[in-house]
Design a protein around this motif. Structure first.
Motif, PDB file in Angstrom:
ATOM      1  N   LEU A   8     -18.672   6.052 -23.102  1.00  0.00           N
ATOM      2  CA  LEU A   8     -16.885   5.856 -22.933  1.00  0.00           C
ATOM      3  C   LEU A   8     -16.240   6.719 -21.958  1.00  0.00           C
ATOM      4  O   LEU A   8     -16.535   8.020 -22.335  1.00  0.00           O
TER       5      LEU A   8
ATOM      6  N   LYS B 130     -19.567  -0.857 -26.698  1.00  0.00           N
ATOM      7  CA  LYS B 130     -20.413   0.026 -27.060  1.00  0.00           C
ATOM      8  C   LYS B 130     -21.211   0.166 -27.853  1.00  0.00           C
ATOM      9  O   LYS B 130     -22.723   0.387 -27.914  1.00  0.00           O
TER      10      LYS B 130
ATOM     11  N   VAL C 167     -17.036   0.961 -20.034  1.00  0.00           N
ATOM     12  CA  VAL C 167     -18.226   1.133 -21.324  1.00  0.00           C
ATOM     13  C   VAL C 167     -19.296   1.386 -20.413  1.00  0.00           C
ATOM     14  O   VAL C 167     -19.780   0.458 -19.938  1.00  0.00           O
TER      15      VAL C 167
END
Length: 465
Positions: A239, A227, A250
């Motif tokens: 997320l 991320k 992700v």
């Protein structure tokens, strides 16, 4: 008695699902489509001679397990004995799920009984008491076998609509070499990919990630790191949890400047699987290679200041090794929102290069939209001529989840043939080993990126023209 029918998926595609089966479809598993109809005559009359599996009474969770398409070189006496012992054990009256290793701990650890309902050389159906047990089952299958829970209720059969296929055909008809696309994709960095994969496998000793198995702490570390990397590349990321006990998907997005209602999505899966009984699951090829392809594309987007005409999503899925669980959840979410995903490409296992073979690109032989595979093949010929392009029976990755939701999708894979990587589903799946070829990853990543650019449309900052 309720009965499950398995029919070759190619037969279903060729004839389409008849109305008498439309409400009894349970999904695609490998190259098989599963039905649980009230009228068995409908199946035999419409779709020929299916495999018939009588089901026990009760609410047991059914699990489809199957052997991946592997090269004969991977079939050893030891492996064959492991498979034979596994199914012999399933046939015993006292077969139970054993305690999982620490890195594969699930929420509950009962010792539930299993029942083998059907077994062929490459497929089987097992009944287990609940979903948690189904997920745990994947932790002790024979090395080249994978498990997918069968849903308790029917799912919608959603063929890719003609309009979506026509859109891909238009892309095919207009496809031409573009020097700007070429210079853009040629800038993908092998050094950057090497740095990223060594972090994900902890070969550089900095991440501390021993495993990215879905039930390990390392998978959560990897998700947070991915991320951050995608956000540093200018994407807006989230997320997205999908199932308790699993790490999140992700999901990273770049907003379209012209068309905010259409989306091109490219993906890989970041979860991994190691050797049974080992806490190490580095997943350097499966699917660290697909994940670093996404990262390399994101780094190039930032480096050039690219802006897209349509929405673009780069997604790293979790739960792939337990039955495409993360991608199924996200594809279902997008379908429920009626999202217009015009094209989806999954990258899974890009790095292994068998000795004396040329660099290759394999496209799915069974599952996916043929026109998307054709588009990818033609783009490969233009922008990555180093690759020998063909088809593979290796099946199936997260593109299947989107295909089942009626989205035009395909997969890119490392070989025009069956799986040949000797470290497949092994704790030795690292990047510093014979056959791990980052140049091949780069060639395939260029194809994935070029397809994205042609499909989404893009702009560079004016000073770059």
């Amino acid at each position: 008695m309720t009965t499950l029918f398995a029919v070759p998926y190619a037969d279903v595609v060729a004839q389409s699902v008849p109305p008498c089966l439309s409400n009894s479809f349970y999904g695609i598993y490998g190259e098989q489509a599963l039905f649980k109809p009230a009228d068995a005559v409908c199946v035999t009359a419409q779709l020929g001679s299916p495999v018939v599996v009588p089901l026990p009474a009760g609410d047991d969770q059914l699990v489809w397990i199957q052997e991946s398409a592997i090269d004969d070189a991977l079939r050893t006496t030891e492996y064959d004995a492991q498979v034979e012992d596994f199914f012999q054990w399933l046939r015993t009256d006292d077969a139970v799920v054993p305690p999982a290793a620490d890195y594969q701990t699930v929420l509950a650890q009962p010792s539930p009984a299993l029942a083998l309902l059907y077994h062929s050389p490459a497929h089987a159906i097992v009944a287990v008491p609940d979903a948690d047990t189904a997920h745990a089952l994947s932790t002790f299958l024979p090395r080249y076998w994978k498990a997918s829970p069968i849903p308790p209720t029917p799912v919608a059969y959603l063929p890719v609509p003609a309009q979506a296929v026509d859109h891909i055909r238009k892309l095919l008809a207009s496809l031409r070499f573009d020097p700007v696309v070429a210079s853009t994709v040629n800038g993908i960095s092998v050094d950057g990919m090497r740095k990223d994969i060594r972090y994900l496998t902890n070969e550089d000793g900095t991440s501390g990630i021993e495993s990215r198995h879905s039930f390990s702490d390392g998978s959560r570390v990897a998700a947070a790191w991915l991320k951050a990397q995608f956000e540093h590349a200018g994407a807006s990321c989230e997320l997205k949890p999908f199932l308790e006990g699993f790490p999140p998907n992700v999901v990273c997005k770049y907003a379209g400047k012209v068309d905010s209602h259409s989306t091109v999505l490219i993906s890989g899966h970041y979860d991994s699987r190691g050797s049974f009984g080992s806490s190490r699951a580095p997943g350097g090829n499966d699917d660290g290679s697909g994940t670093i392809s996404l990262l390399a594309i994101a780094h190039r987007i930032k480096e050039l200041g690219l802006k897209f005409h349509t929405n673009v999503e780069l997604v790293a899925f979790a739960g792939e090794e337990q039955g495409l669980l993360g991608s199924k959840a996200y594809a279902q979410e997008l379908r429920a929102r009626n999202a217009n995903v015009t094209l989806m490409i999954q990258a899974d296992m890009l790095a292994y290069h068998a000795p004396y073979e040329p660099p290759q690109l394999g496209l799915p032989q069974y599952i996916g939209t043929p026109e998307v595979a054709e588009l990818v093949a033609k783009i490969a010929a233009i922008y990555s001529p180093e690759l020998t392009v063909g088809y593979t029976a290796a099946c199936c990755s997260d593109h299947q989840s989107f295909h089942q939701q009626g989205y035009a999708a395909t997969q890119v894979f490392e070989r025009a043939g069956p799986i040949a990587d000797p470290m497949y589903h092994n704790s030795g799946d690292v990047s510093e080993r014979p056959g791990y070829d980052l140049d091949q990853v780069r060639y395939i990543s260029r194809v994935q990126f070029a397809t994205l650019l042609h499909a989404a449309g893009f702009e560079l900052p004016k000073e770059d023209y």
